[in-house]
Design a protein around this motif. Structure first.
Motif, PDB file in Angstrom:
ATOM      1  N   LEU A 108       9.743  34.997  -8.265  1.00 16.04           N
ATOM      2  CA  LEU A 108       9.527  34.925  -6.819  1.00 16.04           C
ATOM      3  C   LEU A 108       8.385  33.969  -6.485  1.00 16.04           C
ATOM      4  O   LEU A 108       8.456  33.205  -5.516  1.00 16.04           O
ATOM      5  N   ALA A 109       7.327  34.001  -7.313  1.00 12.02           N
ATOM      6  CA  ALA A 109       6.198  33.093  -7.091  1.00 12.02           C
ATOM      7  C   ALA A 109       6.625  31.643  -7.281  1.00 12.02           C
ATOM      8  O   ALA A 109       6.234  30.754  -6.495  1.00 12.02           O
ATOM      9  N   ALA A 110       7.432  31.368  -8.311  1.00 12.03           N
ATOM     10  CA  ALA A 110       7.913  30.011  -8.556  1.00 12.03           C
ATOM     11  C   ALA A 110       8.802  29.541  -7.410  1.00 12.03           C
ATOM     12  O   ALA A 110       8.729  28.377  -6.985  1.00 12.03           O
ATOM     13  N   SER A 111       9.643  30.438  -6.907  1.00 14.31           N
ATOM     14  CA  SER A 111      10.515  30.090  -5.785  1.00 14.31           C
ATOM     15  C   SER A 111       9.694  29.732  -4.545  1.00 14.31           C
ATOM     16  O   SER A 111       9.992  28.754  -3.847  1.00 14.31           O
ATOM     17  N   TRP A 112       8.678  30.524  -4.298  1.00 16.23           N
ATOM     18  CA  TRP A 112       7.818  30.257  -3.135  1.00 16.23           C
ATOM     19  C   TRP A 112       7.079  28.929  -3.293  1.00 16.23           C
ATOM     20  O   TRP A 112       6.965  28.151  -2.345  1.00 16.23           O
ATOM     21  N   THR A 117       9.907  29.443   0.138  1.00 15.70           N
ATOM     22  CA  THR A 117      10.670  30.626   0.530  1.00 15.70           C
ATOM     23  C   THR A 117      11.112  31.361  -0.725  1.00 15.70           C
ATOM     24  O   THR A 117      11.075  30.812  -1.825  1.00 15.70           O
ATOM     25  N   LEU A 118      11.556  32.601  -0.556  1.00 12.76           N
ATOM     26  CA  LEU A 118      12.036  33.377  -1.693  1.00 12.76           C
ATOM     27  C   LEU A 118      13.535  33.150  -1.848  1.00 12.76           C
ATOM     28  O   LEU A 118      14.359  33.973  -1.454  1.00 12.76           O
ATOM     29  N   ALA A 119      13.885  31.982  -2.391  1.00 14.42           N
ATOM     30  CA  ALA A 119      15.288  31.612  -2.563  1.00 14.42           C
ATOM     31  C   ALA A 119      15.942  32.557  -3.559  1.00 14.42           C
ATOM     32  O   ALA A 119      15.613  32.518  -4.754  1.00 14.42           O
ATOM     33  N   PRO A 120      16.853  33.425  -3.115  1.00 17.55           N
ATOM     34  CA  PRO A 120      17.366  34.485  -3.996  1.00 17.55           C
ATOM     35  C   PRO A 120      18.133  33.977  -5.210  1.00 17.55           C
ATOM     36  O   PRO A 120      17.989  34.529  -6.305  1.00 17.55           O
ATOM     37  N   VAL A 121      18.943  32.924  -5.051  1.00 14.13           N
ATOM     38  CA  VAL A 121      19.744  32.438  -6.177  1.00 14.13           C
ATOM     39  C   VAL A 121      18.849  31.821  -7.242  1.00 14.13           C
ATOM     40  O   VAL A 121      18.923  32.162  -8.428  1.00 14.13           O
TER      41      VAL A 121
END
Length: 249
Positions: A108-112, A117-121
């Motif tokens: 989640l941190a890497a996505s942010w 944003t918290l890109a789910p995929v």
């Protein structure tokens, strides 16, 4: 006897120039949390410590005395206050839970950081890849110990022993490559092969042969039981390999 005296405990613990006993520090902190004033006695040399043990007929320090009665060491003190004492031999899922929880937070941190944003995929992909890397680290801490436990149930390793030593490096490589998105022609078949072999091996050992074994998934010194969690780890790798094919075709 005064109330103040009732709430005083005497603690003997090792505090030496090269060593401060961690259990002594824990015992002191526990006593203070329970509202005791601690009469803290330091055993500053090995000779002083050995003399204390001989005089009191004990084998270890720290030792706590309350109201003139010896309570014992840190575990005994916890029992005295009705607190649980961990059994080092008990089976537990805590290491796996900690790894998966940290992998999820890192994903989640890497996505942010990457997308704001918290890109789910993408976070889901990173979660599996990061979990693979963290699990590989646990195995790589002591490959020899891991191999001993792994050989107890892995079907390929039992037929070709070097595979037990290759596996942690293969899992780490697949995880790192999947995080980066590089060399997918290497990471996808690697994850698929080791995941499939692992899943079949675990399923046979646990659900067909009904064996009660410990899982080598978090290293050779773990008390994690072989079963659902181990099967999930391998199926996650297989699923990730199949999912990553979407970036190839």
């Amino acid at each position: 006897m005064s109330a103040a005296t009732d709430r005083t405990a005497t603690l003997y613990r090792m505090v030496m120039p090269q060593h401060t006993c961690p259990f002594g520090l824990k015992a002191k902190a526990l006593l203070e949390r329970e509202g005791y004033t601690v009469d803290d006695h330091w055993l500053k040399t090995r000779e002083e410590t050995d003399a204390f043990k001989a005089e009191n007929g004990v084998r270890t320090t720290p030792q706590t005395f309350i109201a003139g009665e010896r309570v014992g060491g840190y575990d005994d003190l916890r029992r005295h206050f009705g607190k649980p004492v961990a059994d080092p031999k008990a089976v537990t899922y805590k290491p796996v839970i900690a790894i998966f929880a940290m992998a999820a937070l890192m994903a989640l941190a890497a996505s942010w950081a990457a997308f704001g944003t918290l890109a789910p995929v993408r976070a889901g992909e990173w979660f599996i890849a990061i979990a693979m890397c963290l699990l590989a680290v646990q195995k790589l801490r002591d490959v020899e110990s891991f191999s001993n436990m792994f050989l107890g149930y892995d079907l390929l390793a039992q037929r070709w022993v070097p595979y037990a030593y290759v596996y942690p490096f293969a899992e780490a490589a697949a995880g790192v490559l999947m995080i980066s998105g590089a060399l997918m022609w290497v990471s996808i078949p690697l994850a698929f092969v080791i995941g499939t072999i692992g899943a079949v091996s675990v399923f046979k050992a646990v659900y067909v042969d009904k064996r009660e074994l410990k899982c080598a998934c978090v290293g050779g010194d773990s008390n994690v039981p072989l079963g659902f969690v181990s099967l999930t780890e391998n199926l996650m790798m297989v699923a990730m390999a199949i999912w990553m094919l979407r970036y190839v075709f």
